[in-house]
Write a protein that holds these residues in place. Structure first.
Motif, PDB file in Angstrom:
ATOM      1  N   HIS A 122     104.706   9.635  15.022  1.00  0.00           N
ATOM      2  CA  HIS A 122     104.223  10.367  16.527  1.00  0.00           C
ATOM      3  C   HIS A 122     104.415  11.264  17.288  1.00  0.00           C
ATOM      4  CE1 HIS A 122     102.738   7.960  20.500  1.00  0.00           C
ATOM      5  NE2 HIS A 122     101.850   9.137  20.966  1.00  0.00           N
TER       6      HIS A 122
ATOM      7  N   GLY B 260     103.759  13.623  19.505  1.00  0.00           N
ATOM      8  CA  GLY B 260     103.120  13.437  21.168  1.00  0.00           C
ATOM      9  C   GLY B 260     104.833  13.412  22.474  1.00  0.00           C
ATOM     10  N   PRO B 261     105.191  12.333  22.098  1.00  0.00           N
ATOM     11  CA  PRO B 261     106.243  12.140  22.960  1.00  0.00           C
ATOM     12  C   PRO B 261     107.097  13.436  22.560  1.00  0.00           C
ATOM     13  CG  PRO B 261     105.250   9.838  22.394  1.00  0.00           C
ATOM     14  CD  PRO B 261     104.441  11.060  21.474  1.00  0.00           C
TER      15      PRO B 261
ATOM     16  N   ALA C  26      99.054  13.118  31.575  1.00  0.00           N
ATOM     17  CA  ALA C  26      98.280  12.255  31.034  1.00  0.00           C
ATOM     18  C   ALA C  26      98.274  11.542  31.915  1.00  0.00           C
ATOM     19  CB  ALA C  26      99.253  11.994  29.631  1.00  0.00           C
TER      20      ALA C  26
ATOM     21  N   ALA D 299     106.474  16.954  23.309  1.00  0.00           N
ATOM     22  CA  ALA D 299     106.419  17.200  25.210  1.00  0.00           C
ATOM     23  C   ALA D 299     107.540  17.139  25.497  1.00  0.00           C
ATOM     24  CB  ALA D 299     106.073  15.277  25.397  1.00  0.00           C
ATOM     25  N   ARG D 300     108.657  16.875  25.027  1.00  0.00           N
ATOM     26  CA  ARG D 300     110.580  16.871  25.100  1.00  0.00           C
ATOM     27  C   ARG D 300     110.882  18.274  24.865  1.00  0.00           C
ATOM     28  NH1 ARG D 300     110.531  11.139  23.630  1.00  0.00           N
ATOM     29  NH2 ARG D 300     110.955  11.507  21.715  1.00  0.00           N
TER      30      ARG D 300
ATOM     31  N   ALA E 197      94.021  11.264  29.868  1.00  0.00           N
ATOM     32  CA  ALA E 197      93.639  10.763  27.982  1.00  0.00           C
ATOM     33  C   ALA E 197      92.946  10.194  27.977  1.00  0.00           C
ATOM     34  CB  ALA E 197      95.229  11.034  28.562  1.00  0.00           C
TER      35      ALA E 197
ATOM     36  N   ASP F  13     108.962   8.001  15.449  1.00  0.00           N
ATOM     37  CA  ASP F  13     109.274   9.118  16.080  1.00  0.00           C
ATOM     38  C   ASP F  13     109.699   9.829  14.490  1.00  0.00           C
ATOM     39  OD1 ASP F  13     109.336   8.429  18.668  1.00  0.00           O
ATOM     40  OD2 ASP F  13     111.564   7.801  18.287  1.00  0.00           O
TER      41      ASP F  13
ATOM     42  N   GLU G 114      94.852  13.303  20.233  1.00  0.00           N
ATOM     43  CA  GLU G 114      95.375  12.176  21.256  1.00  0.00           C
ATOM     44  C   GLU G 114      96.878  13.402  22.398  1.00  0.00           C
ATOM     45  OE1 GLU G 114      97.723   9.166  19.376  1.00  0.00           O
ATOM     46  OE2 GLU G 114      99.574  10.462  18.825  1.00  0.00           O
ATOM     47  N   TYR G 115      96.466  13.283  23.751  1.00  0.00           N
ATOM     48  CA  TYR G 115      97.454  13.711  24.328  1.00  0.00           C
ATOM     49  C   TYR G 115      98.756  13.581  24.862  1.00  0.00           C
ATOM     50  CZ  TYR G 115      98.218  16.752  27.719  1.00  0.00           C
ATOM     51  OH  TYR G 115      98.527  17.699  29.837  1.00  0.00           O
ATOM     52  N   ASP G 116     100.066  14.438  24.610  1.00  0.00           N
ATOM     53  CA  ASP G 116     100.569  14.402  25.430  1.00  0.00           C
ATOM     54  C   ASP G 116     101.210  15.640  25.757  1.00  0.00           C
ATOM     55  OD1 ASP G 116     102.352  11.200  24.077  1.00  0.00           O
ATOM     56  OD2 ASP G 116     101.401  12.640  22.727  1.00  0.00           O
ATOM     57  N   GLY G 117     102.174  14.891  27.447  1.00  0.00           N
ATOM     58  CA  GLY G 117     102.586  16.401  28.339  1.00  0.00           C
ATOM     59  C   GLY G 117     101.794  16.078  29.615  1.00  0.00           C
TER      60      GLY G 117
END
Length: 443
Positions: A238, A240-241, A267, A244-245, A271, A181, A261-264
């Motif tokens: 990382h 993305g996560p 996904a 997204a939060r 994805a 993270d 890469e994609y988050d949301g």
């Protein structure tokens, strides 16, 4: 009228069968409308370097490269981005050893050929493309693609190729790339930029701008985080996560080197499919060229758009008007077969009917001749039976002329024959019995 309706039905069925056959054949017609005057000209091949994929790097001369390879088992040319774990590669090579030359990505064809033609080289790494001899190794899984395109780590494909060239047991796959993270400071820096502009470009990236709008996410404008190639050998950040939060409901697109890469939202729907489709097709080019990150990002967004609007994820299909012909077309051959079968059955009845038509007139004529011949010999009781027989013959003739059913005519002739047989029996003349008299007359 009763005798004529089968005939009318027979010809009606034939007409319907012909109409169905013609209709079916007409709809099967295929034609091509080609206008060479309006056809666009064939596209010229895209010149190498037109998409900014050449880095401008150079390599030493062939003689210098050969000398460098002889002096050292591992040669890294200026600008090379590939990294690997030398201990793992040496273990995969066994006692045969290995000589590696690593060149920068984005070389033009002549310089790539110069590197490939260096003698005494076991393996060549152009960008992150690994080849040796007549072989090349390409990852085929996301766990390997992310190492190659996000960190430049080619340990696994390099070990696989070396073990194969040295006839050693195939190297085992390493653990997945470790992720971490973002730290509080990293997250705060990115969060501030995203709230201000919707994008964050880390130092060292090659992205100048991102698309103002995109159809990849159903009208929602994504947040973009772009970072340069990440260091190999340790956990990779990382974003993305965590983002997204921080921004619930917003698409988050993160670019690490050449890895996207994609988050949301949604996904799980697309994805993984987008990743496999994009890197499965473009992985080879991304590995040996130095495409700007903006080009990679735009190509990835286009692939996501194509996948999400391909009808694979429960999107409503466009309205299609009802087409009666398309629905009825499969039934036309069966309708034709039914009409043809009906026509053949009725035609067979017509074929049998003439035989009965010939037999009926002959029998009527024979019994009439018999009645005339015995009329001069009858008296009393025999005359009465003869009269009844003639009455039945008259009725049979009228029924035949009126084209009444043949069965009815035959019943009247049976009654007439019975009366004439009684007449011959009363007269005592066996030769006038209908069975004897008519023998040889009927066909």
């Amino acid at each position: 009228m009763t005798r004529r309706w089968p005939e009318a039905l027979r010809w009606t069925l034939l007409a319907v069968a012909v109409a169905v056959l013609v209709t079916f054949l007409l709809v099967q017609k295929q034609s091509t409308d080609v206008s060479y005057g309006q056809a666009p000209p064939a596209a010229d091949p895209i010149p190498e370097g037109s998409a900014g994929e050449l880095s401008g790097a150079t390599v030493p001369s062939a003689e210098q490269l050969s000398a460098m390879v002889k002096d050292s088992p591992v040669v890294r040319l200026p600008g090379a981005i590939a990294t690997w774990d030398q201990k793992v590669v040496d273990a995969a090579a066994g006692s045969g050893g290995v000589r590696i030359i690593a060149a920068p990505p984005g070389l033009p064809k002549d310089l790539r050929d110069r590197v490939r033609d260096v003698g005494d080289t076991t393996v060549r790494v152009l960008g992150t493309e690994v080849s040796g001899g007549i072989y090349s190794v390409s990852p085929d899984r996301a766990a390997e693609w992310i190492r190659q395109f996000a960190t430049g780590d080619v340990t696994e494909p390099l070990a696989t190729l070396v073990s194969h060239l040295n006839h050693q047991p195939e190297a085992q796959d390493g653990p997945p790339l470790a992720r971490r993270d973002p730290t509080a400071d990293e997250l705060a820096t990115v969060r501030t930029a995203l709230r201000s502009t919707g994008r964050y470009f880390a130092p060292g990236t090659t992205v100048k701008d991102v698309p103002a709008t995109t159809a990849a996410f159903s009208g929602a404008q994504p947040l973009y985080v772009v970072l340069p190639q990440q260091p190999a050998g340790g956990p990779m950040v990382h974003f993305g996560p965590a983002l997204a939060r921080e921004f619930p409901g917003r698409p988050v697109v993160a670019v690490y080197g050449s890895w996207v890469e994609y988050d949301g939202p949604s996904a799980a729907e697309f994805a993984d499919v987008a990743t496999a489709s994009f890197y499965g097709q473009f992985g080879d080019r991304l590995s040996q060229y130095a495409y700007p990150q903006g080009n990679v990002l735009n190509a990835w967004l286009n692939r996501v758009t194509a996948i999400r609007y391909a009808g694979l994820f429960d999107r409503p299909l466009p309205y299609t008007p009802f087409d009666p012909l398309r629905v009825a077309l499969p039934a036309l051959p069966w309708l034709f077969a039914a009409c043809a079968a009906g026509f053949l059955v009725l035609s067979a009845r017509q074929v049998r009917r003439p035989a009965r038509a010939v037999r009926t007139p002959a029998r009527l004529a024979g019994l009439t001749a018999l009645a005339v011949e015995v009329s001069g010999l009858t008296d009393g009781v025999s005359a009465a039976s003869l009269t009844r027989g003639i009455t039945q013959l008259t009725a049979a003739r009228e029924a035949f002329d009126d084209r009444l059913p043949d069965k009815h005519v035959q019943e009247l002739l049976d009654r007439a024959e019975s009366e004439l047989d009684t007449t011959a029996e009363l007269l005592g003349r066996a030769d006038y019995r209908p069975a004897a008299f008519l023998r040889g007359r009927l066909v």
